[in-house]
Design a protein around this motif. Structure first.
Motif, PDB file in Angstrom:
ATOM      1  N   UNK A  61      31.199  32.674 -67.968  1.00  0.00           N
ATOM      2  CA  UNK A  61      31.781  32.194 -69.224  1.00  0.00           C
ATOM      3  C   UNK A  61      33.229  32.653 -69.347  1.00  0.00           C
ATOM      4  N   UNK A  62      33.476  33.908 -68.996  1.00  0.00           N
ATOM      5  CA  UNK A  62      34.844  34.450 -69.041  1.00  0.00           C
ATOM      6  C   UNK A  62      35.760  33.681 -68.085  1.00  0.00           C
ATOM      7  N   UNK A  69      21.062  35.819 -64.287  1.00  0.00           N
ATOM      8  CA  UNK A  69      21.205  37.118 -64.921  1.00  0.00           C
ATOM      9  C   UNK A  69      22.212  36.999 -66.072  1.00  0.00           C
ATOM     10  N   UNK A  70      21.900  37.548 -67.231  1.00  0.00           N
ATOM     11  CA  UNK A  70      22.816  37.444 -68.375  1.00  0.00           C
ATOM     12  C   UNK A  70      24.226  37.973 -68.086  1.00  0.00           C
ATOM     13  N   UNK A  71      24.332  39.019 -67.298  1.00  0.00           N
ATOM     14  CA  UNK A  71      25.667  39.552 -66.998  1.00  0.00           C
ATOM     15  C   UNK A  71      26.477  38.575 -66.147  1.00  0.00           C
ATOM     16  N   UNK A  72      25.798  37.844 -65.253  1.00  0.00           N
ATOM     17  CA  UNK A  72      26.491  36.829 -64.439  1.00  0.00           C
ATOM     18  C   UNK A  72      26.924  35.668 -65.315  1.00  0.00           C
ATOM     19  N   UNK A  99      30.641  25.105 -61.833  1.00  0.00           N
ATOM     20  CA  UNK A  99      30.295  26.336 -62.541  1.00  0.00           C
ATOM     21  C   UNK A  99      29.562  26.021 -63.830  1.00  0.00           C
ATOM     22  N   UNK A 100      30.046  25.023 -64.563  1.00  0.00           N
ATOM     23  CA  UNK A 100      29.383  24.624 -65.808  1.00  0.00           C
ATOM     24  C   UNK A 100      27.956  24.161 -65.524  1.00  0.00           C
ATOM     25  N   UNK A 101      27.784  23.340 -64.514  1.00  0.00           N
ATOM     26  CA  UNK A 101      26.461  22.867 -64.147  1.00  0.00           C
ATOM     27  C   UNK A 101      25.538  24.040 -63.812  1.00  0.00           C
TER      28      UNK A 101
END
Length: 75
Positions: free
Chosen positions: A42-43, A34-37, A24-26
């Protein structure tokens, strides 16, 4: 180790292990998304890292208490 020593798991989490967290970090760092994704991921990463840190502390606590009990038994 965590389920055996502490009775906890990551089963209910969307990111449930270190490999998933690394992937996920990668994805977050190396992919345009998309910024929302990105906010959603991040959450999820924060939730995983919080649980992972707490789990390390829980394991440490169990092991420290086991050593203390063993020392008392030797007295």
């Amino acid at each position: 180790v965590l389920p055996i020593l502490c009775g906890k798991t990551y089963d209910e989490m969307e990111i449930g292990n270190g490999s998933e967290a690394m992937n996920t970090w990668n994805l977050m760092v190396n992919t345009k998304m998309d910024p929302s994704e990105k906010i959603r991921l991040e959450k999820l990463m924060k939730e995983y890292c919080e649980q992972d840190t707490l789990s390390m502390y829980d394991i440490w606590t169990v092991l420290v208490n086991a050593v203390r009990i063993k020392k008392v038994q030797k007295l």
